[in-house]
Design a protein around this motif. Structure first.
Motif, PDB file in Angstrom:
ATOM      1  N   SER A  50      59.718-108.435  -6.091  1.00 20.74           N
ATOM      2  CA  SER A  50      58.783-109.006  -5.360  1.00 20.74           C
ATOM      3  C   SER A  50      58.133-108.259  -4.083  1.00 20.74           C
ATOM      4  O   SER A  50      56.953-108.348  -3.443  1.00 20.74           O
ATOM      5  CB  SER A  50      59.429-110.268  -4.449  1.00 20.74           C
ATOM      6  OG  SER A  50      60.352-110.079  -3.848  1.00 20.74           O
TER       7      SER A  50
ATOM      8  N   SER B 171      67.582-117.054   5.218  1.00 20.47           N
ATOM      9  CA  SER B 171      67.186-118.169   3.913  1.00 20.47           C
ATOM     10  C   SER B 171      66.071-119.067   4.567  1.00 20.47           C
ATOM     11  O   SER B 171      65.208-119.384   3.717  1.00 20.47           O
ATOM     12  CB  SER B 171      68.383-119.048   3.819  1.00 20.47           C
ATOM     13  OG  SER B 171      68.978-119.177   5.029  1.00 20.47           O
TER      14      SER B 171
ATOM     15  N   CYS C 106      63.304-117.482   6.174  1.00 19.94           N
ATOM     16  CA  CYS C 106      62.389-116.916   5.741  1.00 19.94           C
ATOM     17  C   CYS C 106      61.957-117.029   4.414  1.00 19.94           C
ATOM     18  O   CYS C 106      60.841-117.181   4.005  1.00 19.94           O
ATOM     19  CB  CYS C 106      62.518-115.383   6.187  1.00 19.94           C
ATOM     20  SG  CYS C 106      62.544-114.852   7.645  1.00 19.94           S
ATOM     21  N   LEU C 107      63.135-117.237   3.412  1.00 21.70           N
ATOM     22  CA  LEU C 107      62.543-117.390   2.277  1.00 21.70           C
ATOM     23  C   LEU C 107      62.594-118.872   1.503  1.00 21.70           C
ATOM     24  O   LEU C 107      62.598-119.111   0.294  1.00 21.70           O
ATOM     25  CB  LEU C 107      63.729-116.522   1.252  1.00 21.70           C
ATOM     26  CG  LEU C 107      63.884-114.990   1.677  1.00 21.70           C
ATOM     27  CD1 LEU C 107      64.902-114.568   0.818  1.00 21.70           C
ATOM     28  CD2 LEU C 107      62.408-114.421   1.252  1.00 21.70           C
TER      29      LEU C 107
ATOM     30  N   GLY D  23      59.285-120.751  -1.644  1.00 18.87           N
ATOM     31  CA  GLY D  23      59.145-119.791  -2.863  1.00 18.87           C
ATOM     32  C   GLY D  23      57.911-119.365  -3.255  1.00 18.87           C
ATOM     33  O   GLY D  23      57.036-120.189  -3.031  1.00 18.87           O
TER      34      GLY D  23
ATOM     35  N   LEU E 223      67.677-114.083  -1.931  1.00 18.89           N
ATOM     36  CA  LEU E 223      66.780-113.013  -2.335  1.00 18.89           C
ATOM     37  C   LEU E 223      66.638-113.204  -3.826  1.00 18.89           C
ATOM     38  O   LEU E 223      65.382-112.876  -4.240  1.00 18.89           O
ATOM     39  CB  LEU E 223      67.315-111.522  -2.012  1.00 18.89           C
ATOM     40  CG  LEU E 223      66.892-111.407  -0.402  1.00 18.89           C
ATOM     41  CD1 LEU E 223      67.659-110.031  -0.118  1.00 18.89           C
ATOM     42  CD2 LEU E 223      65.389-110.977  -0.359  1.00 18.89           C
TER      43      LEU E 223
ATOM     44  N   HIS F  52      64.581-116.140  -4.846  1.00 19.48           N
ATOM     45  CA  HIS F  52      63.111-115.993  -4.414  1.00 19.48           C
ATOM     46  C   HIS F  52      62.303-114.922  -5.474  1.00 19.48           C
ATOM     47  O   HIS F  52      61.094-115.199  -5.609  1.00 19.48           O
ATOM     48  CB  HIS F  52      63.150-115.270  -3.014  1.00 19.48           C
ATOM     49  CG  HIS F  52      61.745-115.306  -2.301  1.00 19.48           C
ATOM     50  ND1 HIS F  52      61.067-114.152  -2.138  1.00 19.48           N
ATOM     51  CD2 HIS F  52      61.172-116.365  -1.651  1.00 19.48           C
ATOM     52  CE1 HIS F  52      59.975-114.449  -1.475  1.00 19.48           C
ATOM     53  NE2 HIS F  52      59.919-115.737  -1.340  1.00 19.48           N
TER      54      HIS F  52
ATOM     55  N   ALA G 282      64.489-110.249   3.773  1.00 18.42           N
ATOM     56  CA  ALA G 282      63.802-111.498   3.628  1.00 18.42           C
ATOM     57  C   ALA G 282      62.637-112.016   4.511  1.00 18.42           C
ATOM     58  O   ALA G 282      61.506-112.136   4.124  1.00 18.42           O
ATOM     59  CB  ALA G 282      64.993-112.677   4.171  1.00 18.42           C
TER      60      ALA G 282
ATOM     61  N   GLN H  89      59.546-109.980   3.281  1.00 17.69           N
ATOM     62  CA  GLN H  89      58.850-110.779   2.070  1.00 17.69           C
ATOM     63  C   GLN H  89      58.015-111.885   2.757  1.00 17.69           C
ATOM     64  O   GLN H  89      57.043-112.015   2.328  1.00 17.69           O
ATOM     65  CB  GLN H  89      59.949-111.199   1.096  1.00 17.69           C
ATOM     66  CG  GLN H  89      60.702-109.901   0.540  1.00 17.69           C
ATOM     67  CD  GLN H  89      61.411-110.355  -0.746  1.00 17.69           C
ATOM     68  OE1 GLN H  89      61.062-111.576  -1.413  1.00 17.69           O
ATOM     69  NE2 GLN H  89      62.130-109.684  -1.088  1.00 17.69           N
ATOM     70  N   ARG H  90      58.756-112.714   3.414  1.00 16.20           N
ATOM     71  CA  ARG H  90      57.849-113.681   4.166  1.00 16.20           C
ATOM     72  C   ARG H  90      56.592-113.451   4.904  1.00 16.20           C
ATOM     73  O   ARG H  90      55.575-113.980   4.679  1.00 16.20           O
ATOM     74  CB  ARG H  90      58.838-114.287   5.398  1.00 16.20           C
ATOM     75  CG  ARG H  90      58.127-115.780   5.700  1.00 16.20           C
ATOM     76  CD  ARG H  90      57.747-116.500   4.609  1.00 16.20           C
ATOM     77  NE  ARG H  90      57.024-117.702   5.125  1.00 16.20           N
ATOM     78  CZ  ARG H  90      57.595-118.820   5.308  1.00 16.20           C
ATOM     79  NH1 ARG H  90      58.972-119.047   5.082  1.00 16.20           N
ATOM     80  NH2 ARG H  90      56.939-120.036   5.517  1.00 16.20           N
TER      81      ARG H  90
END
Lengths: 924, 115
Positions: free
Chosen positions: A677, A765, A767-768, A771, A914, A917, B93, B96-97
């Motif tokens: 990603s 978690s 932050c992610l 999705g 991760l 995600h 994390a 990515q956000r």
């Protein structure tokens, strides 16, 4: 009783809101009962204070800093306590009527009581640090009260001005008090004062004086720091009456009284106080003459009176101090009355403009009576208290040996102007004719509201306080011995006999009094005709020191913005450059200063294998830095990581080597998930900047290498490692010293670290949690991987448990065990997808983290339960089990289980997040 | 050996700083990973490197014999390795956000809250 009195008022402050919600319009009356009762209690103390038996309180607060909740009620404190509680009770009642149906009334009462408690604390404190704390609290509550109408921008601005001026002074005061404390070797106020003038002659004592004066002058609005006081009138009238005339502004005066025995003979003290005091007196009175707003007029007269008080304290001597105390008491009574009556006028007519007011005696007879009495006291007419105090001022100033004529003239002019202003504020609005411009038009259309008498709550205070001024003036004999004598003794530094009388016969002070009246009436007459002229006042305002405040404030904001724009420009690259360049310069300088670095090179000491390993790492570092893609960089990172594991293994660190290898594995897995990603490497920086970056990082690298060598060569402190190693088995029953350090000697550190891991897992978690849409990935495609992962999973778990158990004596432990278990599940997750892996786990990784932290915490609390410090280990007697042999069980092992669970849970929580995600649509 | 390892540490540090100075988020993350490696090695070396045995108490002995590696830096580094791993995972994390929110992986575009 002293501490309880403050706590009681504070309780009133805390519960003012709830009381208001249930008691409604009775709130002010209810709350006023607190200071009223305290007033009576303080009054009962006069007996013991008179004979020098001072009530004291001493409670340890911060013993290591010598700060105690020490309080002492001597004569001066008693006088202030009586003023604060006595006037305060009436102010609360008054506020009840004045605030009417204001929606924030509960809050207003709360702030007012907070101030009352702080002010009382200030005057009762016998510890200079405690005094400073209350000093600042009065500034803060004053800020809240001035800016009470916070929707009004100018009120906020003025509140901030008062806070900044008094706050800056407060900082100076703190420095001064600390120096004074250092000079005297104690933080006890009475202890310092008892050292007398000797303290002022020490070097520290001399340095402290200007700082203390700054604090006192800003608080008591002395020129050139006076400007905040008239602006403070933006607060509601009860605030002006209470804080900005009767009490808070006298905090500076209080401090000067207090320190008079110490500094009274110092030249700087005398000059500064007399000069600033007399300037403030004249400047305040003159400015007052040019005001239209009756509240502002009162503010300027307050300033003038404060100037007079400071001047008198500066003159020193028995007579001057006595007159200052009398003047202060008289002022507290008449000025709060005048403020309240001015508030009544404002409240009932809707204006405070002196030009519009007149003839109010018919509509507001009681207010007019109170204002008249107070004005006569302020003007210094017999037989009121104001008359007596003024007589003493003249006695003091004319009794001086040097500069008597000059100071007498200053006092005369000041008093005359104050008299004129007293008439303007206290008599004119009620007794003068209805202003011309109103004639021919109905009264109601002329004033914003048609005037009528104020409610009882707003009449009670002014009438009582004004009458008190009359009573105290008529019978000075019976209270002066009880009130003035003890406070004078505190300010003078020695017991003094006081006889206050209303009538002193025909003498110079009386002549001066008559002269004052004549002069004051003259000024009033002249001013009456020219009252509408504003030009002079505006001219003065342009040159007022307030402009300097405005200028520096604007400059400060401007420069701050500039610096912020310069340094916080939003570019991470720039921040790093600044940090690295600064750190590089400092480190480089320090290295040179320490005599450079010596590098030794002994070929015999270095094996061929090590040279090859290190060279390969150099190549890998360069490869990683210039890698064309994330996958290339990953390869480089992996090489470096495993090489470091080898270095650890070679140098007697098997625990580190194992941890490093497992973490490397997990890192590569995580980065691989993320690589799906994360965007591809792109080159955003132009070539020139890239070259500069290479140069900077090269220099940084050289410095880091030099630092490493230097750190290696230096041994500044003896190491504690050998002690830890000696205790490891004897005290902590573990043969793997590294593990014992982690779970026993430094368990609190480790506990902190696993908490960090828990927080990082939650953060990651979160932050992610939402999705992004990406193409789904098929799991379970490769039969070999699927079967292998399923077979290996239980082996990994069993292995991790074994590693956990044996960790206390051999390489292993909670960290390594947790990581190992995570690797097993990660492998399974790669084959079958994170959801399937989580199902295999039975509980969620987040739950594992929580349980792990709880286990670690409980194992630490075991020590507390036995009376030892947190995290102290406890052990069961050794016993034998088949297969395992001798077994030691103790809380450090339980702690290690907590670590194991947290590390395991953390690794899986982030890895699953991760992975999911990267592939939101997990398929079977 | 110390000199050699010092050079390696310097090289890792330099490579890390170069990566941290890139504007691409992915490179920045590589820089963080490199930095934690360099620092761990730095701590390991600054305590003195002994090509000795692991700090394990042998058999029936009750104290560590001499000539063993220093256990204290090892304990520090062990947690540092795991914390470094935690930091890296969190950064992954977070980045990515952030990329998703900002809509770019150029760190120069990550300046909205600073102005």
């Amino acid at each position: 009783m002293l501490l309880w009195s403050i706590l009681l008022i504070l309780a009133g402050s805390v519960f003012a809101g709830p009381i208001f919600r249930s008691a409604g319009s009775r709130t002010g009356w209810l709350l006023a009962a607190v200071p009223a009762a305290l007033f009576l209690l303080f009054l009962l103390e006069t007996g013991s204070v008179m004979v020098g038996d001072y009530p004291v309180v001493g409670i340890d607060w911060i013993r290591s800093l010598n700060v105690g909740l020490d309080m002492r009620l001597d004569g001066l404190s008693l006088l202030f306590a009586l003023m604060i509680t006595g006037v305060g009770a009436f102010i609360l009642v008054y506020a009840e009527g004045y605030m009417g149906k204001h929606p924030m009334k509960g809050r207003f009462f709360s702030f007012l009581m907070l101030f009352m408690a702080s002010m009382l604390g200030l005057t009762l404190s016998d510890n200079i640090i405690l005094l400073f704390v209350f000093w600042e609290l009065t500034s803060i509550s004053s800020y809240l009260l001035i800016g009470f109408n916070h929707e009004d921008k100018s009120a906020r601005w003025k509140a901030l001005q008062a806070l900044l001026v008094t706050g800056a002074g407060g900082m100076a005061l703190l420095a001064g008090l600390l120096l004074l404390g250092a000079a005297g070797g104690t933080y006890s106020l009475s202890g310092l004062v008892s050292q007398g003038t000797a303290l002022a002659e020490t070097e520290l004592g001399r340095i402290a004086l200007p700082l203390i004066l700054l604090g006192a002058f800003t608080k008591s609005a002395q020129f050139p720091f006076h400007f905040w006081l008239p602006n403070a009138m933006a607060g509601p009238t009860p605030v002006s009456a209470y804080l900005h005339s009767a009490t808070m502004v006298k905090a500076g005066v209080y401090l000067l009284f207090r320190l008079h025995p110490v500094y009274g003979a110092s030249d700087l003290w005398i000059q500064a106080l007399v000069l600033c005091g007399s300037i403030t007196l004249l400047y305040g009175a003159v400015l007052g003459l040019f005001q239209r707003d009756i509240k502002r007029i009162l503010a300027f007269t307050t300033m003038a009176v404060l100037g007079l008080l400071v001047m008198l304290i500066g003159l020193g001597g028995e007579l001057a101090l006595k007159s200052a105390i009398l003047f202060m008491l008289g002022h507290a009574l008449y000025k709060s009355t005048l403020f309240m009556t001015a508030g009544n006028v404002d409240h009932e007519t809707g204006t405070r403009d002196a030009r519009l007011l007149g003839g109010l005696r018919r509509a507001m007879p009681l207010t007019a009576l109170a204002a008249g009495l107070a004005a006569f006291s302020k003007a210094g007419f017999p037989p009121l208290l104001g008359f007596i105090s003024k007589e003493y001022v003249y006695k003091a100033s004319s009794a001086l040996e040097a500069s008597a004529p000059l100071l007498t003239v200053v006092a005369l002019c000041g008093n005359a102007m104050l008299l004129a202003l007293a008439l303007k504020v206290g008599l004119h609005p009620y007794w003068s004719r209805v202003p011309e411009r109103a004639e021919g038009r109905p009264w109601s259309r002329f004033l914003p509201r048609s005037p009528h008498e104020a409610p009882v709550s707003m009449i009670l205070g002014p009438l009582f306080l004004a009458t008190l001024g009359l009573v105290l003036g008529l019978f000075p004999g019976f209270w002066s011995a009880a009130i003035v004598e003890p406070s004078l003794a505190a300010a003078y530094g020695a017991p003094v006999e006081v006889k206050v009388a209303l009538w002193h016969g025909f003498n110079l002070p009386l002549l001066l009094s008559i002269l004052t009246v004549a002069l004051g009436l003259g000024i009033y007459m002249v001013r009456q005709r020219t009252w509408r002229k504003q030009s002079i006042s505006e001219k003065i305002a342009r040159r007022d020191p307030e402009r300097l405040y405005d200028f520096s404030f604007a400059q400060f904001v401007d420069k701050s913005k500039f610096v912020t724009r310069l340094l916080q420009n939003g570019s991470l690259r720039f921040y790093l450059w600044v940090i690295l360049a600064a750190a590089g310069l400092l480190i480089g300088y320090k290295l040179l200063y320490l005599g450079g670095v010596e590098a030794s090179w002994d070929p015999a000491n270095v094996g061929f294998f090590e040279v090859v390993l290190c060279l390969s790492m150099l190549a890998a570092a360069a490869f990683t830095a210039f890698a064309p893609s994330l996958l290339h960089a990953l390869a480089g990172l992996g090489w470096i990581g495993f090489s470091i594991a080898l270095i650890f293994a070679y140098h007697g660190a098997p625990d580190l080597a194992i941890t490093q290898i497992i973490v490397e594995t997990l890192t590569v897995a995580l980065l691989l998930f993320a690589a799906r990603s994360l965007p591809k490497f792109r080159n955003y920086t132009p070539r020139g900047k890239r070259t500069a970056d290479i140069v900077l990082s090269g220099i940084a690298g050289v410095l880091i290498a030099a630092l490493a060598l230097k750190a290696n060569a230096l041994q500044l402190f003896p190491t504690i490692s050998s002690q830890l190693a000696d205790w490891s088995y004897v005290a902590a029953k573990g043969k793997n010293v590294v593990n014992v350090i982690l779970v026993d000697f430094r368990a609190l550190d480790t506990f902190g670290e696993i908490i960090v891991l828990g927080i990082a897992a939650i953060g990651a978690s979160l932050c992610l949690s939402s999705g992004m849409g990406k193409s789904g990935r098929q799991y379970g495609v490769s039969p070999i991987l699927c079967t292998g992962a399923a077979l290996l999973l239980p082996i990994f778990v069993v292995l991790s448990l074994a590693v956990l158990y044996r960790g206390h004596n051999e390489p292993g432990g909670g960290f390594i065990g947790g990581l190992l278990a995570a690797v097993g599940y990660l492998l399974y997750s790669l084959a079958h997808g994170p959801e399937a892996a989580e199902r295999k786990l039975l509980v969620s990784p987040a739950m594992m983290i929580g349980v792990g932290l709880l286990v670690a915490l409980l194992s630490g609390l075991f020590g507390v339960a036995t009376g030892a410090p947190f995290m102290t280990g406890g052990w069961l007697p050794t016993f034998s089990l088949p297969l395992l042999g001798a077994v030691h069980l103790g809380t450090p092992l339980i702690f290690d289980v907590g670590v194991y669970l947290v590390v395991w849970g953390f690794s899986l929580q982030t890895a699953f997040a991760l992975q999911a995600h990267a592939n939101p649509e997990t398929a079977r | 050996m110390e000199t050699l390892v010092a050079i390696v540490i310097g090289a890792l540090g330099a490579a890390s700083i170069y990566c941290l100075l890139r504007r691409s988020v992915a490179k920045f993350i590589v820089g963080i990973a490199l930095m934690s490696q360099a620092v761990n090695l730095l701590i390991f070396m600054s305590a003195g490197m002994t090509r000795g045995e692991a700090p394990l108490i042998e058999g029936d002995a009750t104290t560590l014999a001499s000539g063993y590696a220093d256990p204290l830096p090892q304990a520090l580094i062990l947690t540092a390795i795991v914390i470094g791993f935690g930091l890296l995972a969190f950064t992954l994390a977070l980045s990515q956000r952030a990329i998703q929110s900002v809509g770019s992986d150029d760190l120069e575009d990550f300046d909205n809250t600073d102005k």
